[in-house]
Write a protein that holds these residues in place. Structure first.
Motif, PDB file in Angstrom:
ATOM      1  N   GLY A 108      29.603  65.594  -6.029  1.00 46.54           N
ATOM      2  CA  GLY A 108      29.681  66.892  -6.679  1.00 46.54           C
ATOM      3  C   GLY A 108      28.293  67.475  -6.902  1.00 46.54           C
ATOM      4  N   MET A 109      27.428  66.686  -7.503  1.00 48.30           N
ATOM      5  CA  MET A 109      26.054  67.090  -7.770  1.00 48.30           C
ATOM      6  C   MET A 109      25.130  66.291  -6.851  1.00 48.30           C
ATOM      7  SD  MET A 109      24.154  67.198 -11.504  1.00 48.30           S
ATOM      8  CE  MET A 109      24.333  65.419 -11.769  1.00 48.30           C
ATOM      9  N   GLY A 110      24.400  66.990  -5.963  1.00 52.16           N
ATOM     10  CA  GLY A 110      23.618  66.280  -4.959  1.00 52.16           C
ATOM     11  C   GLY A 110      22.264  66.898  -4.682  1.00 52.16           C
ATOM     12  N   VAL A 111      21.377  66.067  -4.141  1.00 51.68           N
ATOM     13  CA  VAL A 111      20.041  66.494  -3.702  1.00 51.68           C
ATOM     14  C   VAL A 111      19.955  66.194  -2.211  1.00 51.68           C
ATOM     15  CG1 VAL A 111      17.556  66.272  -4.056  1.00 51.68           C
ATOM     16  CG2 VAL A 111      19.121  65.846  -5.964  1.00 51.68           C
ATOM     17  N   ARG A 112      19.892  67.227  -1.388  1.00 53.42           N
ATOM     18  CA  ARG A 112      19.854  67.040   0.066  1.00 53.42           C
ATOM     19  C   ARG A 112      18.408  67.078   0.555  1.00 53.42           C
ATOM     20  NH1 ARG A 112      23.140  66.366   4.097  1.00 53.42           N
ATOM     21  NH2 ARG A 112      22.737  67.189   6.167  1.00 53.42           N
ATOM     22  N   PHE A 113      17.983  65.959   1.115  1.00 56.33           N
ATOM     23  CA  PHE A 113      16.644  65.842   1.696  1.00 56.33           C
ATOM     24  C   PHE A 113      16.605  64.598   2.565  1.00 56.33           C
ATOM     25  CE2 PHE A 113      12.355  63.933   1.504  1.00 56.33           C
ATOM     26  CZ  PHE A 113      11.649  64.931   2.145  1.00 56.33           C
ATOM     27  N   PRO A 114      16.258  64.748   3.842  1.00 57.30           N
ATOM     28  CA  PRO A 114      15.989  66.011   4.532  1.00 57.30           C
ATOM     29  C   PRO A 114      17.286  66.744   4.846  1.00 57.30           C
ATOM     30  CG  PRO A 114      15.901  64.214   6.094  1.00 57.30           C
ATOM     31  CD  PRO A 114      16.138  63.577   4.746  1.00 57.30           C
ATOM     32  N   LYS A 115      17.169  68.013   5.204  1.00 59.77           N
ATOM     33  CA  LYS A 115      18.347  68.807   5.536  1.00 59.77           C
ATOM     34  C   LYS A 115      18.852  68.460   6.935  1.00 59.77           C
ATOM     35  CE  LYS A 115      18.711  73.022   4.336  1.00 59.77           C
ATOM     36  NZ  LYS A 115      18.527  74.488   4.241  1.00 59.77           N
ATOM     37  N   GLY A 116      17.982  67.915   7.779  1.00 59.75           N
ATOM     38  CA  GLY A 116      18.378  67.508   9.124  1.00 59.75           C
ATOM     39  C   GLY A 116      17.903  68.477  10.176  1.00 59.75           C
ATOM     40  N   ALA A 117      16.969  68.007  11.012  1.00 64.94           N
ATOM     41  CA  ALA A 117      16.394  68.880  12.044  1.00 64.94           C
ATOM     42  C   ALA A 117      17.424  69.284  13.084  1.00 64.94           C
ATOM     43  CB  ALA A 117      15.216  68.182  12.719  1.00 64.94           C
ATOM     44  N   GLY A 118      18.436  68.447  13.317  1.00 61.56           N
ATOM     45  CA  GLY A 118      19.464  68.755  14.296  1.00 61.56           C
ATOM     46  C   GLY A 118      20.384  69.870  13.858  1.00 61.56           C
ATOM     47  N   ASN A 119      20.404  70.160  12.550  1.00 65.40           N
ATOM     48  CA  ASN A 119      21.262  71.224  12.037  1.00 65.40           C
ATOM     49  C   ASN A 119      20.732  72.613  12.362  1.00 65.40           C
ATOM     50  OD1 ASN A 119      23.076  69.394  10.905  1.00 65.40           O
ATOM     51  ND2 ASN A 119      21.861  69.216   9.046  1.00 65.40           N
ATOM     52  N   THR A 120      19.539  72.679  12.962  1.00 68.22           N
ATOM     53  CA  THR A 120      18.981  73.974  13.366  1.00 68.22           C
ATOM     54  C   THR A 120      19.538  74.421  14.711  1.00 68.22           C
ATOM     55  OG1 THR A 120      17.108  72.910  14.478  1.00 68.22           O
ATOM     56  CG2 THR A 120      16.830  73.477  12.149  1.00 68.22           C
ATOM     57  N   GLY A 121      20.250  73.527  15.399  1.00 68.23           N
ATOM     58  CA  GLY A 121      20.817  73.862  16.702  1.00 68.23           C
ATOM     59  C   GLY A 121      19.899  73.535  17.856  1.00 68.23           C
TER      60      GLY A 121
END
Length: 226
Positions: A108-121
């Motif tokens: 529910g409560m989260g800290v995302r790091f890293p966001k993920g370089a692959g998520n940029t497409g």
């Protein structure tokens, strides 16, 4: 010096030995199967704490080794990853730390790091993905006006990822204790335990069918300095 070899004497000594070994085995099993994690107190800044390899708790199934420390200001989570496949997933698909103050294994409560370089497409290699790990995203934190900010942040959450000379990925997240809703224990001897989930993979991407991997650290107990 003579040794008493009477049956009764030998039986009593063997009985004591068996009881001693049984007590030792019970202690070892309890330590391995404990339901809580005790954070380590450090008088200096936890982010400067030098950690020896044996202090890490490791999960073979997830490839994650972790260590937590705290002082009055911050909780610091240190992670080491040796598996190159897990390193790739963390850097390219992202990782989220879930914090549940009710002691439940619920996201529910989260800290995302890293966001993920692959998520940029874009298709990127490991070194490029590492250089792109520079943004923190907050999920489900009430009262936080800023949801994304640079990971090199001295005033709030801050994160760092490096790969050392032995090709081990080292991860550090500094969590200000004022940012999480801690509750005092009923015994007035510290705060209530809470759970932290360490999740990596593409689970947050709607169009990606690959499942994420999550390791829950149950009942984290903050050190009090005593």
């Amino acid at each position: 010096m003579s040794i008493n070899s009477e049956p009764g004497f030998l039986f009593e000594n063997m009985k004591k030995l068996v009881l001693s070994l049984s007590a030792l085995c019970c202690l070892m099993v309890f330590a391995q199967k404990g339901n809580s994690y005790q954070s380590t107190w450090d008088k200096s800044k936890p982010e400067d704490l030098k950690i020896s390899a044996e202090k890490y708790s490791c999960s073979k199934k997830t490839g994650i080794c972790y260590f937590m420390s705290n002082n009055t200001d911050n909780l610091v989570l240190e992670i080491e990853v040796k598996d190159i496949r897990v390193q790739n997933r963390i850097l390219k698909e992202g990782m989220t730390l879930w914090i549940n103050m009710d002691g439940k294994q619920v996201k529910g409560m989260g800290v995302r790091f890293p966001k993920g370089a692959g998520n940029t497409g874009k298709e990127v290699n490991l070194i490029t993905a590492l250089s792109m790990a520079n943004t923190i995203e907050l999920i489900g934190f009430s009262g936080e006006s800023e949801r994304q900010f640079p990971s090199a942040n001295a005033d709030s959450f801050s994160g760092q990822i490096t790969i050392d000379a032995f090709n081990v990925l080292k991860y550090r997240m500094v969590i200000p204790l004022t940012k999480i809703p801690l509750r005092n224990s009923k015994e007035a001897n510290g705060t209530m335990p809470f759970c932290i989930g360490i999740e990596y993979g593409a689970g947050t991407k709607v169009k990606d069918t690959r499942s994420s991997v999550i390791l829950w650290v149950r009942n984290v107990i903050l050190a009090t300095g005593r």
